[in-house]
Design a protein around this motif. Structure first.
Motif, short mmCIF file in Angstrom:
data_model
loop_
_atom_site.label_atom_id
_atom_site.label_comp_id
_atom_site.label_asym_id
_atom_site.label_seq_id
_atom_site.Cartn_x
_atom_site.Cartn_y
_atom_site.Cartn_z
N ASP A 52 0.69 -1.26 0.17
CA ASP A 52 0.08 -0.40 0.04
C ASP A 52 0.75 1.33 0.59
O ASP A 52 0.11 2.00 0.45
CB ASP A 52 -0.62 0.31 1.09
CG ASP A 52 -2.44 -1.42 1.40
OD1 ASP A 52 -1.94 -1.50 0.10
OD2 ASP A 52 -3.07 -0.96 1.87
N TRP A 53 2.09 1.13 -0.18
CA TRP A 53 2.82 2.29 0.57
C TRP A 53 2.87 2.50 -1.34
O TRP A 53 3.13 2.83 -2.46
CB TRP A 53 4.80 2.20 0.20
CG TRP A 53 4.89 1.75 2.03
CD1 TRP A 53 3.73 1.68 2.51
CD2 TRP A 53 6.04 2.62 2.88
NE1 TRP A 53 5.00 1.43 3.91
CE2 TRP A 53 6.09 2.21 3.87
CE3 TRP A 53 7.82 2.51 2.25
CZ2 TRP A 53 6.98 2.10 4.68
CZ3 TRP A 53 8.45 3.08 2.62
CH2 TRP A 53 7.90 2.35 4.23
N PRO A 54 3.21 4.74 -1.43
CA PRO A 54 3.04 5.06 -2.95
C PRO A 54 4.49 4.25 -3.37
O PRO A 54 5.07 4.62 -2.55
CB PRO A 54 3.14 6.21 -2.28
CG PRO A 54 2.88 6.73 -0.48
CD PRO A 54 3.36 5.29 -0.09
N PRO A 55 3.91 4.40 -4.85
CA PRO A 55 5.65 4.06 -5.17
C PRO A 55 6.51 4.33 -5.23
O PRO A 55 8.08 4.16 -5.08
CB PRO A 55 4.91 3.55 -6.92
CG PRO A 55 3.00 3.84 -6.67
CD PRO A 55 3.00 4.59 -5.28
N GLY A 72 18.15 2.19 1.36
CA GLY A 72 18.56 0.84 2.05
C GLY A 72 18.44 1.30 3.55
O GLY A 72 18.72 1.27 4.49
N SER A 73 16.77 1.96 3.18
CA SER A 73 15.98 2.18 3.78
C SER A 73 14.64 0.74 4.95
O SER A 73 14.14 1.69 5.57
CB SER A 73 15.23 3.52 4.48
OG SER A 73 16.29 4.24 4.37
N LYS A 83 10.34 2.73 -3.70
CA LYS A 83 11.69 3.29 -4.05
C LYS A 83 12.51 4.09 -3.81
O LYS A 83 14.05 3.77 -3.54
CB LYS A 83 11.12 4.15 -5.81
CG LYS A 83 12.22 3.83 -6.53
CD LYS A 83 12.38 4.25 -7.78
CE LYS A 83 13.08 4.72 -9.05
NZ LYS A 83 14.66 4.79 -8.23
N GLU A 84 12.01 5.48 -2.81
CA GLU A 84 13.28 6.29 -2.20
C GLU A 84 13.96 5.15 -0.76
O GLU A 84 14.34 4.94 -1.22
CB GLU A 84 12.37 6.92 -1.85
CG GLU A 84 13.27 8.42 -0.93
CD GLU A 84 12.52 9.24 -0.06
OE1 GLU A 84 13.59 9.67 0.64
OE2 GLU A 84 10.77 8.93 -0.29
#
Length: 242
Positions: free
Chosen positions: A193-196, A206-207, A200-201
């Protein structure tokens, strides 16, 4: 950690994927028999094929109250005892509250809060009778920070974090340890459900955590001396705050 959970029976909910699957594999490697609970019968069958009789599959729809209530009786029927409950099954609803679907909100709150409470409620009498047991709940970093992009999800984890810490204080006198692991974002289906652009960010910087890294923390909690309770571990990628 080979052999550290020898002779133990663990139950992992949401065991077919993500943190639940990684936790299952870690406990199996440590010598436990693991009762895997999920709706995905095919995935549980694949686990059995890979690990043999050490895996006991239970196809349960935890959102069905009648089905959910069968968890402990079926565990005792198939394994005879219960030493560890990893209450891991959960759902995610992110984004602005005004855009959230009310049915999805109900489902997530039921799974993240009500089901966890019922599972713990149901196994405690058995653990109290045996005067030993471990309960670990998969919480979230969101339980410790009012995350603005996921008010519904974060609220569910704040609630369950309170539940974990209060129940822990009720049952420690029975030899039962209750704690939670609170990871930052983990590469699982819950991030769907995260915004794409946000996903990607996070990947590029590496988060994000791997599910196996969270399972390592679960094993750390389970393998401490009985005189020690790890009440909550917050785990986040080093680069998360960048």
């Amino acid at each position: 950690m080979a052999g550290e959970l020898e002779g133990k029976v663990a139950v992992v909910t949401g065991a077919a994927s993500g943190i639940g699957l990684a936790s299952t594999k870690a406990m199996l490697a440590a010598g436990a028999r693991v009762v895997t609970v999920d709706r995905d019968g095919a995935a549980l069958k694949a686990l059995c094929s890979a690990h043999g009789d050490a895996v006991i599959p239970l196809v349960i729809d935890l959102l069905d109250p009648t089905d959910c209530a069968t968890l402990l009786p079926r565990v005792l029927q198939s394994a005879g005892q219960l030493d560890i409950l990893h209450a891991n099954a959960g759902a995610y609803v992110g984004g602005d509250l005004v855009d959230a679907d009310s049915t999805a909100i109900d489902r997530m709150l039921n799974l993240n809060i009500n089901v966890v409470m019922k599972n713990v409620h149901d196994v405690l009498p058995h653990m109290i009778e045996r005067r030993t047991g471990d309960v670990i709940v998969t919480s979230s970093l969101a339980a410790h920070f009012p995350t603005p992009w996921e008010p519904v999800y974060a609220s569910s984890k704040w609630a369950i974090n309170c539940f974990v810490q209060t129940v822990r204080r009720q049952v420690y006198k029975h030899g039962i340890r209750v704690g939670s692991v609170s990871p930052g974002p983990v590469i699982t289906a819950l991030l769907a459900d995260w915004p794409p652009e946000k996903l990607k960010e996070a990947r590029d910087s590496g988060s994000l955590l791997e599910a196996g890294e969270v399972a390592d923390v679960v094993m750390f909690m389970l393998t401490r001396p009985r005189s020690m309770t790890i009440r909550d571990v917050v785990v986040l990628p080093t680069n998360f705050d960048l």
